[in-house]
Design a protein around this motif. Structure first.
Motif, mmCIF file in Angstrom:
data_model
loop_
_atom_site.group_PDB
_atom_site.id
_atom_site.type_symbol
_atom_site.label_atom_id
_atom_site.label_comp_id
_atom_site.label_asym_id
_atom_site.label_seq_id
_atom_site.Cartn_x
_atom_site.Cartn_y
_atom_site.Cartn_z
ATOM 1 N N PHE A 193 0.806 -1.243 0.135
ATOM 2 C CA PHE A 193 0.037 -0.084 -0.063
ATOM 3 C C PHE A 193 0.975 1.205 0.110
ATOM 4 O O PHE A 193 0.567 2.448 -0.697
ATOM 5 C CB PHE A 193 -0.929 -0.151 1.077
ATOM 6 N N SER A 194 1.961 1.292 0.769
ATOM 7 C CA SER A 194 2.861 2.202 0.920
ATOM 8 C C SER A 194 3.482 2.664 -0.619
ATOM 9 O O SER A 194 3.940 3.600 -0.929
ATOM 10 C CB SER A 194 4.058 1.976 2.058
ATOM 11 N N LEU A 195 3.925 1.458 -1.332
ATOM 12 C CA LEU A 195 4.268 1.570 -2.613
ATOM 13 C C LEU A 195 3.392 2.275 -3.574
ATOM 14 O O LEU A 195 3.894 3.235 -4.159
ATOM 15 C CB LEU A 195 4.889 0.406 -3.129
ATOM 16 N N LEU A 196 2.251 2.054 -3.615
ATOM 17 C CA LEU A 196 1.196 2.509 -4.477
ATOM 18 C C LEU A 196 0.984 4.022 -3.994
ATOM 19 O O LEU A 196 0.500 4.824 -4.830
ATOM 20 C CB LEU A 196 -0.057 1.748 -4.433
ATOM 21 N N GLY A 197 1.208 4.308 -2.848
ATOM 22 C CA GLY A 197 0.962 5.614 -2.208
ATOM 23 C C GLY A 197 2.333 6.526 -2.136
ATOM 24 O O GLY A 197 2.204 7.680 -1.472
ATOM 25 N N GLY A 198 3.222 6.063 -2.861
ATOM 26 C CA GLY A 198 4.500 7.029 -2.722
ATOM 27 C C GLY A 198 5.147 7.078 -1.661
ATOM 28 O O GLY A 198 5.852 8.014 -1.240
#
Length: 445
Positions: free
Chosen positions: A68-73
């Motif tokens: 989720f952090s990856l997709l949220g930058g």
């Protein structure tokens, strides 16, 4: 003699770009909005203990929070105001498309409502986005307010009703602000705004992960593993570009007809069917449906019962249950989304009205059945390709990466779409220049 289109293509150079002032302004506006988004991913939520949260996030490394952090930058890793990103909007879009296909009133509004109907459905999607974002934000706020029985501390500095309300308000406001920023990019910038926001978040994580991999290889890690990962990424990039540009072209013939004293028509054209008609939508939909509830459960699991912790472990990134659900959702959304964006009956009817036909197929139902036959097989190949690209990296990487399958699909697809829009603006600028020159020559004569 070269055609006008070939002459325009030859003129698509830096000189033409330098003269396209409107395009430059659009690109600068897009970059400015994306920079503002990146700044927002570094503004933490008020009232959280950043040290305790960082320790909690490190314990969850490689799991759903990392995805989720990856997709949220990286916003989730820092628990920033944009932590929810645009995922609630994507989930709301999924639900609205499902409802539009099953509820007659919404289906009628979508097909017969025109521009007003489209705006009404978009408004419903925004309302649903607020509800989904509020629900997820509430789960996150309650999870951070919970006291860890092992350490006796919580992620919130002063847990209580005020912290919950402020956290929910901030996270929901961040999501709606990002949605507004995406709409501004779509209207006044270049590319699809929501897609570019996800794209910017992924690209921002690439340098950090790349340097981390290089440092790992330099400090005793296996150089062979690093080389193998590099080859896999390059091969995946080539595969994605090749498949995304692949088409099945069906020949469409138009019979000759009498028009005045001459015969017109008799042309042959192509009906292009993409091998992956659904694009990058299925992996994004599948990821959002898996990540949103699982992330909320992950916050609750730290102080919850043992069965909840076991469930969260089962649906962790790279686990067999996660991969099975992920593959099934990708395949489902491939067929579902393709059925929404391409209607064989409507296409066959449009061909019949324009006088076109497929060689060897009767206009009408026979043509629609053939288009459905071809599209179903293309979609099956596309679903297999998406599943392969998204799942293979899970067997070789111990944690999610910005260079993984889903990220690669998003980056390539958004890049191709944005470049295509830039080319369209350049073509329009070239046509305007040609029209102005022809008018000036006509006046001189």
């Amino acid at each position: 003699m070269a055609s006008a289109a070939e002459q325009l293509a030859a003129n698509l150079n830096f000189s033409a770009f330098g003269k396209a002032k409107e395009l430059q302004q659009r690109i600068l506006f897009t970059i400015g909005v994306l920079i503002a988004y990146r700044i927002g991913t570094y503004v933490p939520l008020p009232g959280i203990d950043l040290v305790q949260y960082q320790a909690f996030f490190d314990r969850q490394a490689g799991g759903l929070l990392s995805t989720f952090s990856l997709l949220g930058g990286g916003a989730v890793e820092r628990m920033a105001i944009f932590a929810l990103n645009v995922m609630p909007y994507i989930s709301a879009s999924i639900i609205m498309q499902l409802m539009s296909a099953s509820i007659p009133s919404l289906e009628k509004l979508k097909k017969e409502g025109g521009e007003a109907g489209r705006k009404q459905i978009n408004q419903y999607t925004r309302y649903l986005t607020v509800l989904l974002a509020a629900g997820q934000a509430l789960a996150i706020a309650l999870g951070m307010s919970a006291v860890d029985p092992n350490s006796g501390a919580s992620l919130a500095i002063n847990p209580g009703p005020f912290f919950v309300v402020s956290t929910v308000t901030t996270l929901v406001g961040g999501t709606m602000l990002l949605l507004w920023m995406g709409e501004q990019i779509t209207a006044r910038g270049v590319g699809n705004g929501v897609s570019l926001i996800i794209f910017a978040g992924i690209i921002a994580e690439v340098p950090r992960q790349l340097f981390s991999a290089l440092n790992s290889a330099a400090s005793g890690g296996s150089a062979a593993n690093f080389l193998f990962a590099t080859v896999m990424i390059i091969a995946g990039l080539v595969l994605v570009v090749f498949i995304e540009r692949s088409q099945r072209r069906l020949i469409v013939e138009y019979p000759k007809r009498q028009q005045g004293n001459r015969m017109v028509g008799g042309d042959k054209q192509f009906l292009p069917l993409k091998l992956n008609t659904a694009g990058v939508i299925p992996p994004i939909f599948a990821s959002s449906l898996l990540l949103l509830p699982a992330t909320a459960l992950g916050f609750q699991a730290q102080s919850g019962p043992e069965w909840l912790q076991t469930m969260v472990a089962w649906i962790g990134w790279g686990q067999p249950a996660f991969m099975a659900l992920y593959a099934l959702l990708i395949i489902f959304f491939c067929f579902f989304y393709t059925s929404i964006v391409f209607n064989p009956e409507e296409t066959a009817d449009n061909l019949r009205k324009s006088g076109g036909f497929l060689p060897g197929r009767r206009p009408g139902a026979a043509t629609a059945n053939y288009l459905d036959f071809v599209l179903s097989r293309l979609t099956l190949i596309g679903a297999g390709y998406l599943t392969l690209v998204c799942l293979v990296p899970m067997f070789f990487f111990s944690s999610n990466t910005a260079l993984g399958g889903t990220s690669l699909l998003i980056v390539v697809s958004v890049t191709m779409d944005t470049v295509s829009q830039i080319q369209s603006h350049l073509y329009a600028h070239q046509y305007e220049s040609l029209i102005k020159k022809s008018k000036l020559r006509g006046r001189r004569r």
